[in-house]
Design a protein around this motif. Structure first.
Motif, PDB file in Angstrom:
ATOM      1  N   SER A 203       4.804  -9.394  -4.327  1.00  0.00           N
ATOM      2  CA  SER A 203       4.998 -10.764  -3.855  1.00  0.00           C
ATOM      3  C   SER A 203       6.154 -10.920  -2.877  1.00  0.00           C
ATOM      4  CB  SER A 203       5.214 -11.691  -5.057  1.00  0.00           C
ATOM      5  OG  SER A 203       6.310 -11.246  -5.837  1.00  0.00           O
ATOM      6  N   GLU A 204       7.040  -9.915  -2.794  1.00  0.00           N
ATOM      7  CA  GLU A 204       8.200 -10.046  -1.921  1.00  0.00           C
ATOM      8  C   GLU A 204       7.797 -10.249  -0.470  1.00  0.00           C
ATOM      9  OE1 GLU A 204       9.579  -7.745  -5.478  1.00  0.00           O
ATOM     10  OE2 GLU A 204       7.804  -7.860  -4.227  1.00  0.00           O
ATOM     11  N   LEU A 205       8.535 -11.117   0.227  1.00  0.00           N
ATOM     12  CA  LEU A 205       8.416 -11.296   1.674  1.00  0.00           C
ATOM     13  C   LEU A 205       6.995 -11.670   2.111  1.00  0.00           C
ATOM     14  CD1 LEU A 205      10.472  -8.123   2.690  1.00  0.00           C
ATOM     15  CD2 LEU A 205      11.306 -10.485   2.541  1.00  0.00           C
ATOM     16  N   GLY A 233       0.903   3.056  -1.125  1.00  0.00           N
ATOM     17  CA  GLY A 233       1.555   2.760   0.148  1.00  0.00           C
ATOM     18  C   GLY A 233       1.164   1.385   0.635  1.00  0.00           C
ATOM     19  N   HIS A 234       0.870   1.277   1.921  1.00  0.00           N
ATOM     20  CA  HIS A 234       0.263   0.109   2.563  1.00  0.00           C
ATOM     21  C   HIS A 234       1.251  -0.987   2.920  1.00  0.00           C
ATOM     22  CE1 HIS A 234      -2.990  -2.337   3.941  1.00  0.00           C
ATOM     23  NE2 HIS A 234      -2.853  -3.257   2.995  1.00  0.00           N
ATOM     24  N   LYS A 235       2.238  -1.267   2.069  1.00  0.00           N
ATOM     25  CA  LYS A 235       3.102  -2.422   2.298  1.00  0.00           C
ATOM     26  C   LYS A 235       4.293  -2.119   3.207  1.00  0.00           C
ATOM     27  CE  LYS A 235       0.888  -4.798   1.516  1.00  0.00           C
ATOM     28  NZ  LYS A 235       0.422  -6.105   2.000  1.00  0.00           N
ATOM     29  N   HIS A 236       4.653  -0.851   3.354  1.00  0.00           N
ATOM     30  CA  HIS A 236       5.828  -0.437   4.134  1.00  0.00           C
ATOM     31  C   HIS A 236       7.122  -1.027   3.560  1.00  0.00           C
ATOM     32  CE1 HIS A 236       3.368   0.485   8.063  1.00  0.00           C
ATOM     33  NE2 HIS A 236       2.701   0.791   6.957  1.00  0.00           N
ATOM     34  N   HIS A 237       7.088  -1.387   2.289  1.00  0.00           N
ATOM     35  CA  HIS A 237       8.234  -2.024   1.623  1.00  0.00           C
ATOM     36  C   HIS A 237       8.421  -1.362   0.259  1.00  0.00           C
ATOM     37  CE1 HIS A 237      10.004  -5.158  -1.081  1.00  0.00           C
ATOM     38  NE2 HIS A 237      10.790  -5.330  -0.042  1.00  0.00           N
ATOM     39  N   PRO A 238       9.477  -0.555   0.078  1.00  0.00           N
ATOM     40  CA  PRO A 238       9.617   0.197  -1.175  1.00  0.00           C
ATOM     41  C   PRO A 238      10.020  -0.688  -2.347  1.00  0.00           C
ATOM     42  CG  PRO A 238      11.549   0.528   0.211  1.00  0.00           C
ATOM     43  CD  PRO A 238      10.581  -0.295   1.017  1.00  0.00           C
ATOM     44  N   LYS A 239       9.426  -0.384  -3.492  1.00  0.00           N
ATOM     45  CA  LYS A 239       9.705  -1.145  -4.707  1.00  0.00           C
ATOM     46  C   LYS A 239       9.279  -0.302  -5.904  1.00  0.00           C
ATOM     47  CE  LYS A 239       7.064  -4.642  -6.054  1.00  0.00           C
ATOM     48  NZ  LYS A 239       6.446  -5.986  -6.262  1.00  0.00           N
ATOM     49  N   THR A 268      13.994  -6.695   8.291  1.00  0.00           N
ATOM     50  CA  THR A 268      15.406  -6.986   8.023  1.00  0.00           C
ATOM     51  C   THR A 268      15.938  -6.232   6.809  1.00  0.00           C
ATOM     52  OG1 THR A 268      14.922  -8.902   6.603  1.00  0.00           O
ATOM     53  CG2 THR A 268      15.083  -9.294   8.980  1.00  0.00           C
ATOM     54  N   VAL A 269      15.025  -5.690   5.970  1.00  0.00           N
ATOM     55  CA  VAL A 269      15.478  -5.016   4.747  1.00  0.00           C
ATOM     56  C   VAL A 269      15.003  -3.569   4.648  1.00  0.00           C
ATOM     57  CG1 VAL A 269      15.677  -7.145   3.415  1.00  0.00           C
ATOM     58  CG2 VAL A 269      13.501  -5.927   3.445  1.00  0.00           C
ATOM     59  N   SER A 270      13.907  -3.218   5.321  1.00  0.00           N
ATOM     60  CA  SER A 270      13.325  -1.890   5.160  1.00  0.00           C
ATOM     61  C   SER A 270      13.503  -1.047   6.415  1.00  0.00           C
ATOM     62  CB  SER A 270      11.827  -1.986   4.824  1.00  0.00           C
ATOM     63  OG  SER A 270      11.620  -2.618   3.590  1.00  0.00           O
ATOM     64  N   ARG A 271      13.459   0.266   6.205  1.00  0.00           N
ATOM     65  CA  ARG A 271      13.484   1.232   7.293  1.00  0.00           C
ATOM     66  C   ARG A 271      12.313   2.182   7.066  1.00  0.00           C
ATOM     67  NH1 ARG A 271      16.111  -2.339   8.490  1.00  0.00           N
ATOM     68  NH2 ARG A 271      18.276  -2.442   9.201  1.00  0.00           N
ATOM     69  N   ASN A 272      12.371   3.384   7.640  1.00  0.00           N
ATOM     70  CA  ASN A 272      11.388   4.428   7.334  1.00  0.00           C
ATOM     71  C   ASN A 272      11.962   5.325   6.259  1.00  0.00           C
ATOM     72  OD1 ASN A 272      10.740   4.124  10.686  1.00  0.00           O
ATOM     73  ND2 ASN A 272       9.063   3.975   9.225  1.00  0.00           N
TER      74      ASN A 272
END
Length: 392
Positions: A203-205, A233-239, A268-272
């Protein structure tokens, strides 16, 4: 105790340089062999492996190896994943398909959507004809390698119909067959499921609208057959979180993107990211737990530990301890005893559960130590705890 180490690269989105003339969409060029070591995330990774002496039991790729179904880039990444297997001393590449790996929009006329995947050598998703055939026929395969049972799911199975492109899915047919297969295979020490789309809410972002169809049903099936780590994967946002459920709820790792574009608020929060996951059974009850070490890629510098720069997913995170954070804080305070100061590494030896906390639980323990036990936690320059001591 059984343990495994997984080197995880998700959402590489590799493509030839010519497909990205503005240099804004692709960070891993499939025709980039002439680039410098730290201008290419893949060559930078080989440098990190050598520099840190990294090793892994398996190389895991949860899909989107290429960008927009580029067949040449797909072959490039598949070759590179197997080169990483050799560099890390791994036993196998565990990979699945992402929506960008399937030519669901008919980019190449005369080909069926997964033709480029079917032509890969070694065979995709695994160089075992029986398992590969099962994957394409039934939407998944299950296999045991040593003490680890892998479920590899094709959450893009319905994308070949060209009318289900916006989300992943696991069909009721696949779930029914999977239940039977898991019973037939019997229990395993460690269970790992790999898929591309997220079966657990993200749900983030505003990133969670395209949750996998029947995702919770999949997690329920897994919970009934042991303790599972689910990697997607898919979201490019680690959690890292524990999924919904009241018994053996799976741990779900949403991977960051290895070399894909980071867009919108996520930028603004994630990188690779490159992740190294160590999972094991721990304690008297043989609970599944583990630690995740992550690096972020910086053009010109390579892969670097980033400390607490991403507070919701620091470069060291864990999973598996689901007990009371207040109880763990009391145990830490007791272990500190009369010591005025103790290195964090020493406390980890006394209270190893500290290494198996998800970021939210970890922060709650630190807060309880400060507020309820008057214990200060000093951090190093990267924002991670380095020592703790009683407040004077």
């Amino acid at each position: 105790m059984p343990s495994i180490k997984l080197a995880v690269l998700s959402d590489l989105h590799a493509a030839p340089r010519g497909s990205d003339p503005r240099g804004t969409e692709v960070r891993l060029y499939s025709d980039g062999d002439a680039f410098g070591t730290h201008d290419n995330p893949m060559s930078s990774l080989h440098d990190l492996i050598k520099r840190r002496g990294l090793s892994a039991d398996f190389v895991v790729c949860p899909g989107d190896m290429t960008n927009r179904a580029d067949g040449g880039a797909l072959r490039y990444v598949w070759k590179e994943l197997h080169a990483l297997k050799e560099a890390l001393g791994a036993k196998e590449v565990i990979a699945t398909v992402g929506n960008h790996d399937v030519d669901s929009r008919g980019k190449t006329l005369g080909n069926f959507p997964r033709e480029a995947l079917m032509r890969l050598v070694p065979r995709f998703p695994i160089d075992d004809h029986k398992l590969a055939d099962h994957y394409w026929a039934h939407g998944y395969y299950v296999t045991c390698i040593g003490s680890t049972r892998f479920l590899v799911l094709n959450s893009c199975w319905l994308h070949e119909s060209r009318d289900e492109l916006e989300m992943g899915a696991v069909t009721e047919y696949s779930l029914e067959k999977l239940k039977r297969d898991l019973v037939e295979l019997g229990p395993a020490d460690i269970n790992v499921a790999v898929c591309h789309h997220h079966p657990h809410v993200h749900s983030e972002l505003g990133l969670g609208n395209d949750i996998m169809l029947n995702g919770q049903a999949l997690l329920d099936v897994l919970a009934n057959s042991g303790m599972w780590l689910v990697i997607h994967g898919h979201k490019h946002h680690p959690k890292i979180e524990v999924a919904q459920g009241d018994f053996q709820a799976p741990v779900v790792l949403a991977c960051g993107s290895f070399s894909g574009r980071i867009e919108g608020p996520n930028a603004t929060v994630s990188r690779n990211y490159f992740h190294l996951v160590e999972a094991q059974l721990f304690g008297d009850d043989n609970e599944l737990c583990g630690a995740i070490e992550s690096w972020q890629w910086v053009s010109g510098l390579g892969w670097e530990a980033y400390g607490n720069a991403n507070s919701s997913f620091p470069s060291r995170a864990g999973f598996g301890y689901n007990g009371s954070v207040k109880t763990l804080a009391r145990l830490v305070a007791t272990s500190l005893g009369t010591h005025q100061l103790m290195q964090w590494s020493e406390m980890l030896k006394l209270q190893p559960n500290l290494a198996y906390l998800t970021p939210k639980r970890f922060n709650a323990v630190l807060q309880a130590l400060r507020d309820e036990h008057s214990i200060n936690i000093n951090c190093s320059d990267n924002g991670l705890p380095s020592e703790l001591g009683k407040r004077s």
